[in-house]
Write a protein that holds these residues in place. Structure first.
Motif, short mmCIF file in Angstrom:
data_model
loop_
_atom_site.label_atom_id
_atom_site.label_comp_id
_atom_site.label_asym_id
_atom_site.label_seq_id
_atom_site.Cartn_x
_atom_site.Cartn_y
_atom_site.Cartn_z
N TYR A 43 0.81 -1.22 0.00
CA TYR A 43 0.00 0.00 0.00
C TYR A 43 0.84 1.27 0.00
CZ TYR A 43 -3.94 -2.95 1.45
OH TYR A 43 -4.90 -3.90 1.52
N ALA A 44 0.32 2.29 -0.63
CA ALA A 44 0.84 3.63 -0.40
C ALA A 44 0.43 4.06 1.01
CB ALA A 44 0.27 4.60 -1.43
N VAL A 45 1.22 4.90 1.61
CA VAL A 45 0.95 5.39 2.97
C VAL A 45 1.01 6.91 2.97
CG1 VAL A 45 1.79 5.46 5.35
CG2 VAL A 45 1.84 3.30 4.07
N GLY A 46 0.09 7.50 3.68
CA GLY A 46 0.08 8.95 3.78
C GLY A 46 0.09 9.40 5.22
N TRP A 47 0.60 10.60 5.42
CA TRP A 47 0.49 11.28 6.71
C TRP A 47 -0.41 12.49 6.52
CZ3 TRP A 47 2.18 9.77 11.45
CH2 TRP A 47 3.17 8.78 11.51
N PHE A 48 -1.32 12.66 7.46
CA PHE A 48 -2.22 13.80 7.48
C PHE A 48 -2.16 14.43 8.86
CE2 PHE A 48 -4.58 13.13 3.49
CZ PHE A 48 -4.19 11.84 3.18
N ARG A 49 -2.63 15.65 8.95
CA ARG A 49 -2.70 16.29 10.26
C ARG A 49 -4.00 17.06 10.37
NH1 ARG A 49 2.35 20.54 9.43
NH2 ARG A 49 1.31 21.97 7.96
N GLN A 50 -4.41 17.26 11.62
CA GLN A 50 -5.71 17.88 11.84
C GLN A 50 -5.72 18.66 13.14
OE1 GLN A 50 -8.95 15.02 12.06
NE2 GLN A 50 -10.39 16.50 11.20
N LEU A 51 -6.31 19.83 13.06
CA LEU A 51 -6.57 20.65 14.23
C LEU A 51 -8.04 20.53 14.59
CD1 LEU A 51 -4.51 23.83 13.36
CD2 LEU A 51 -4.12 22.27 15.27
N PRO A 52 -8.41 20.73 15.85
CA PRO A 52 -9.83 20.65 16.24
C PRO A 52 -10.69 21.57 15.39
CG PRO A 52 -8.44 20.76 18.18
CD PRO A 52 -7.54 21.00 17.01
N GLY A 53 -11.77 21.03 14.87
CA GLY A 53 -12.69 21.83 14.09
C GLY A 53 -12.26 22.08 12.66
N LYS A 54 -11.11 21.56 12.29
CA LYS A 54 -10.60 21.77 10.93
C LYS A 54 -10.62 20.44 10.17
CE LYS A 54 -9.00 26.06 11.62
NZ LYS A 54 -8.47 27.12 10.78
N GLU A 55 -10.54 20.57 8.85
CA GLU A 55 -10.47 19.37 8.03
C GLU A 55 -9.08 18.75 8.12
OE1 GLU A 55 -13.72 20.50 4.54
OE2 GLU A 55 -11.64 20.09 4.02
N ARG A 56 -9.06 17.46 7.85
CA ARG A 56 -7.77 16.77 7.85
C ARG A 56 -6.95 17.26 6.66
NH1 ARG A 56 -8.21 10.75 10.04
NH2 ARG A 56 -9.20 12.01 11.65
N GLU A 57 -5.68 17.57 6.92
CA GLU A 57 -4.81 18.19 5.92
C GLU A 57 -3.72 17.22 5.49
OE1 GLU A 57 -1.79 22.08 5.74
OE2 GLU A 57 -2.29 21.14 7.64
N PHE A 58 -3.53 17.12 4.20
CA PHE A 58 -2.48 16.26 3.66
C PHE A 58 -1.11 16.81 4.02
CE2 PHE A 58 -0.25 13.47 0.91
CZ PHE A 58 0.69 14.22 0.23
#
Length: 123
Positions: free
Chosen positions: A32-47
């Protein structure tokens, strides 16, 4: 079914470094390809970054280019995210994701997600 566990998050001062790990079990993680994302409360998940199954192709978000490096060790079923020159705006919960067959930047492209690890960068 692939289970993912992130580790390595924490509190660091601006300019510092952290290395996140994403350990996988079950399934065929190495395909599989693997990704890292990040997210702040109330925000969309960011690539943040993604890597293909073999490790030869990567895509980085502009905001982390030159500072973050993704790598993988399929023999250990682990993907790493080396984060250098951290900035306060890098503060977020970081998630790894797997299941995509190609490198992709949208969360919907991934089937499996970890529980996340908190990264906090103080100014």
């Amino acid at each position: 079914q692939v289970q993912l566990v992130e580790s390595g998050g924490g509190l660091v001062q601006a300019g510092g470094s952290l290395r996140l790990s994403c350990a996988a079990s079950g399934g065929t993680f190495g395909s599989y390809a693997v990704g890292w994302f990040r997210q702040l409360p109330g925000k969309e998940r960011e690539f943040v970054v993604a890597i293909n199954w073999r490790g030869g192709r990567t895509i980085y978000a502009d905001s982390v280019k030159g500072r973050f490096t993704i790598s993988r060790d399929n023999a250990k079923n682990t993907v790493y995210l080396q984060m250098n020159m951290l900035k306060p705006e890098d503060t977020a919960v970081y998630y790894c994701a797997a299941g995509a067959t190609i490198v992709i930047i949208t969360p919907r492209g991934y089937d499996y997600w970890g529980q996340g690890t908190q990264v906090t960068v103080s100014s």
